[in-house]
Design an enzyme around this catalytic site. Sequence first.
Site, PDB file in Angstrom:
ATOM      1  N   GLY A  12      23.880  77.918  53.351  1.00  0.00           N
ATOM      2  CA  GLY A  12      23.695  79.333  53.036  1.00  0.00           C
ATOM      3  C   GLY A  12      22.293  79.763  53.443  1.00  0.00           C
ATOM      4  O   GLY A  12      21.462  78.928  53.825  1.00  0.00           O
ATOM      5  N   LEU A  13      22.049  81.033  53.364  1.00  0.00           N
ATOM      6  CA  LEU A  13      20.745  81.582  53.733  1.00  0.00           C
ATOM      7  C   LEU A  13      19.641  81.076  52.806  1.00  0.00           C
ATOM      8  O   LEU A  13      19.908  80.675  51.665  1.00  0.00           O
ATOM      9  CB  LEU A  13      20.774  83.113  53.666  1.00  0.00           C
ATOM     10  CG  LEU A  13      21.590  83.845  54.723  1.00  0.00           C
ATOM     11  CD1 LEU A  13      21.716  85.328  54.357  1.00  0.00           C
ATOM     12  CD2 LEU A  13      20.961  83.680  56.102  1.00  0.00           C
ATOM     13  N   SER A  14      18.417  81.162  53.280  1.00  0.00           N
ATOM     14  CA  SER A  14      17.260  80.869  52.441  1.00  0.00           C
ATOM     15  C   SER A  14      17.266  81.845  51.269  1.00  0.00           C
ATOM     16  O   SER A  14      17.424  83.051  51.455  1.00  0.00           O
ATOM     17  CB  SER A  14      15.979  81.039  53.265  1.00  0.00           C
ATOM     18  OG  SER A  14      14.847  80.810  52.477  1.00  0.00           O
ATOM     19  N   GLY A  15      17.152  81.313  50.058  1.00  0.00           N
ATOM     20  CA  GLY A  15      17.145  82.164  48.871  1.00  0.00           C
ATOM     21  C   GLY A  15      18.513  82.395  48.258  1.00  0.00           C
ATOM     22  O   GLY A  15      18.621  83.076  47.237  1.00  0.00           O
ATOM     23  N   ALA A  16      19.564  81.832  48.845  1.00  0.00           N
ATOM     24  CA  ALA A  16      20.914  82.039  48.305  1.00  0.00           C
ATOM     25  C   ALA A  16      21.128  81.264  47.007  1.00  0.00           C
ATOM     26  O   ALA A  16      21.920  81.671  46.163  1.00  0.00           O
ATOM     27  CB  ALA A  16      21.967  81.635  49.340  1.00  0.00           C
ATOM     28  N   GLY A  17      20.417  80.128  46.852  1.00  0.00           N
ATOM     29  CA  GLY A  17      20.550  79.329  45.636  1.00  0.00           C
ATOM     30  C   GLY A  17      20.971  77.888  45.878  1.00  0.00           C
ATOM     31  O   GLY A  17      21.322  77.172  44.934  1.00  0.00           O
ATOM     32  N   LYS A  18      20.925  77.430  47.111  1.00  0.00           N
ATOM     33  CA  LYS A  18      21.380  76.075  47.456  1.00  0.00           C
ATOM     34  C   LYS A  18      20.661  74.990  46.661  1.00  0.00           C
ATOM     35  O   LYS A  18      21.303  74.122  46.064  1.00  0.00           O
ATOM     36  CB  LYS A  18      21.174  75.793  48.957  1.00  0.00           C
ATOM     37  CG  LYS A  18      21.974  76.645  49.889  1.00  0.00           C
ATOM     38  CD  LYS A  18      21.660  76.355  51.340  1.00  0.00           C
ATOM     39  CE  LYS A  18      20.218  76.544  51.721  1.00  0.00           C
ATOM     40  NZ  LYS A  18      19.679  77.888  51.522  1.00  0.00           N
ATOM     41  N   THR A  19      19.348  75.022  46.665  1.00  0.00           N
ATOM     42  CA  THR A  19      18.569  73.971  45.998  1.00  0.00           C
ATOM     43  C   THR A  19      18.794  74.001  44.490  1.00  0.00           C
ATOM     44  O   THR A  19      19.032  72.957  43.872  1.00  0.00           O
ATOM     45  CB  THR A  19      17.074  74.118  46.341  1.00  0.00           C
ATOM     46  OG1 THR A  19      16.920  73.931  47.760  1.00  0.00           O
ATOM     47  CG2 THR A  19      16.235  73.091  45.601  1.00  0.00           C
ATOM     48  N   SER A  86      21.408  74.858  57.503  1.00  0.00           N
ATOM     49  CA  SER A  86      22.374  74.428  58.532  1.00  0.00           C
ATOM     50  C   SER A  86      23.151  75.628  59.083  1.00  0.00           C
ATOM     51  O   SER A  86      24.339  75.771  58.816  1.00  0.00           O
ATOM     52  CB  SER A  86      23.294  73.336  58.005  1.00  0.00           C
ATOM     53  OG  SER A  86      23.797  73.582  56.731  1.00  0.00           O
TER      54      SER A  86
END
Length: 185
Positions: A12-19, A86
């Site tokens: 997902g985009l940077s800031g979407a919440g992946k981490t 990615s």
Amino acid sequence: MNYSGFTLWFTGLSGAGKTTISNGVALELKARSCPVEILDGDVVRTHLSQELGFSKQDRDINVRRIGFVASLLSRNQVIAIVAAISPYRDVREEVRHMSENFVEVYIKASLQTCEQRDVKGLYALARAGKIEYFTGIDSPYEEPLSPEIICDTQCLNIRESINKVIQALEEYKYIPKIRQVIEKG
């Protein structure tokens, strides 16, 4: 149930919440005594891919490296959790085929939402031309066509997103349901 490792790939985009979501999922899995290793895109870049830039070619190399490490972990009965932008579908499909068991989790949020959440100010720097090849600004992000799990973080909060991933992993029989863990314990 016979336990086997798998790759849980958050994109997902940077800031979407992946981490944030991947860390929460890891905690839930560890509480169930599952062996887990997190491969966070930023951490991997620091230690495994620091010589790479952000061109498409360099991003693809980085994603392939992460995929290779994840496949090594998963074939040794470890749950490899990957949290990496990615951005390109074709390379995500390549890494899907590196692991016997692969679950793609699309952490979905609009560009506007991600920019509003951006505590590091990276989007503003990219819009000002101070960061090149920033995904969503001057470099594309190709949404997954058929991910196993979608967490729309504009609609779901962090806890709901974590629960959605855990529930899906139970349904796919990658992890035991919590009552099965309690019954065996």
